[in-house]
Design an enzyme around this catalytic site. Structure first.
Site, PDB file in Angstrom:
ATOM      1  N   TYR A  24     -37.729 -14.136  -3.842  1.00 27.60           N
ATOM      2  CA  TYR A  24     -37.931 -13.066  -4.836  1.00 27.60           C
ATOM      3  C   TYR A  24     -38.229 -11.695  -4.220  1.00 27.60           C
ATOM      4  CZ  TYR A  24     -38.177 -17.111  -7.913  1.00 27.60           C
ATOM      5  OH  TYR A  24     -37.869 -18.268  -8.584  1.00 27.60           O
ATOM      6  N   ASN A  76     -36.173 -10.824 -18.353  1.00 27.42           N
ATOM      7  CA  ASN A  76     -36.134 -11.895 -17.360  1.00 27.42           C
ATOM      8  C   ASN A  76     -37.025 -13.006 -17.925  1.00 27.42           C
ATOM      9  OD1 ASN A  76     -36.320 -13.706 -15.302  1.00 27.42           O
ATOM     10  ND2 ASN A  76     -36.725 -12.193 -13.690  1.00 27.42           N
ATOM     11  N   HIS A  82     -34.344 -21.593 -18.933  1.00 26.45           N
ATOM     12  CA  HIS A  82     -33.710 -22.905 -18.805  1.00 26.45           C
ATOM     13  C   HIS A  82     -34.218 -23.916 -19.826  1.00 26.45           C
ATOM     14  CE1 HIS A  82     -32.760 -20.856 -15.141  1.00 26.45           C
ATOM     15  NE2 HIS A  82     -34.028 -20.871 -14.740  1.00 26.45           N
ATOM     16  N   ASP A  89     -33.387 -18.247 -30.094  1.00 30.61           N
ATOM     17  CA  ASP A  89     -33.375 -17.955 -31.543  1.00 30.61           C
ATOM     18  C   ASP A  89     -33.917 -16.558 -31.827  1.00 30.61           C
ATOM     19  OD1 ASP A  89     -32.313 -20.417 -32.230  1.00 30.61           O
ATOM     20  OD2 ASP A  89     -34.253 -21.335 -32.703  1.00 30.61           O
ATOM     21  N   HIS A 102     -31.995 -11.911 -13.682  1.00 29.92           N
ATOM     22  CA  HIS A 102     -32.664 -12.823 -12.750  1.00 29.92           C
ATOM     23  C   HIS A 102     -32.655 -12.184 -11.376  1.00 29.92           C
ATOM     24  CE1 HIS A 102     -32.952 -15.984 -15.665  1.00 29.92           C
ATOM     25  NE2 HIS A 102     -31.714 -15.702 -16.014  1.00 29.92           N
ATOM     26  N   SER A 104     -33.146 -13.740  -8.474  1.00 32.42           N
ATOM     27  CA  SER A 104     -32.375 -14.607  -7.568  1.00 32.42           C
ATOM     28  C   SER A 104     -31.032 -14.962  -8.208  1.00 32.42           C
ATOM     29  CB  SER A 104     -33.172 -15.883  -7.289  1.00 32.42           C
ATOM     30  OG  SER A 104     -33.364 -16.616  -8.493  1.00 32.42           O
ATOM     31  N   ARG A 113     -31.338 -24.785 -12.760  1.00 33.64           N
ATOM     32  CA  ARG A 113     -31.428 -23.345 -12.997  1.00 33.64           C
ATOM     33  C   ARG A 113     -30.096 -22.762 -13.440  1.00 33.64           C
ATOM     34  NH1 ARG A 113     -36.493 -21.837 -10.972  1.00 33.64           N
ATOM     35  NH2 ARG A 113     -37.097 -23.161  -9.241  1.00 33.64           N
TER      36      ARG A 113
END
Ligand code: CA2
Length: 148
Positions: A24, A76, A82, A89, A102, A104, A113
């Protein structure tokens, strides 16, 4: 009147810059906030920047976007990407552009992921650019807002 965009961050992103720098990077969430404000300023946008470790709080903030008549969302969702149909919704109720970010490249990591529920309702997805991806997302969002 300048338009406002929300930048929402999911669980554990408060730890950014303190652990797992190989994945990260070394920038902290405060650095990311500065990056977002600088990118947004270039396009005359105001940023509401938040992070939460709680799914319900993130959903409340997504609902706030409509009430506050904000112009768009960069999100993010972190681990909730996931797992969370509830966040999917909530995003689906918005009629402003939504960009998923994201840090990464989620497609180059573990299999679990690779599926993001949020991607189904995002107008675009930015991943694998490190924290610079937030600035790219804001630039793309600004272009969408200008066009819509
Ligand atoms: O790459 C991303 O931005 C992720 O959304 C980050 C999430 C991960 O669950 C997603 O699959 C991809 C994890 C955020 C955790 O952030 C940390 C930062 C520093 C140290 C520990 C965790």
């Amino acid at each position: 009147m300048p338009k406002t965009v929300y930048v929402l961050n999911g669980p554990n992103l408060n730890l950014l810059g303190t652990r797992e720098p190989e994945i990260y990077g070394r920038a902290t969430l405060a650095d990311v906030e500065k990056l977002c404000r600088t990118a947004a300023e270039r396009h005359g946008l105001i940023v509401v920047f938040r992070q939460s470790n709680h799914e319900g709080e993130i959903i409340d903030w997504i609902q706030e976007i409509r009430r506050e008549k904000a112009a768009g969302l960069v999100i993010n969702p972190a681990g909730y990407s996931h797992t969370s149909i509830a966040i999917l919704d909530a995003i689906a109720t918005l009629d402003v552009p939504v960009i998923e970010v994201h840090i990464s490249n989620i497609h180059a990591r573990e299999q679990f992921r690779r599926r993001s529920y949020v991607s189904q309702v995002a107008r675009a997805v930015v991943c694998g650019f490190g924290t610079e991806g937030y600035a790219l997302a804001i630039t793309g969002l600004a272009a969408m807002i200008a066009k819509d």
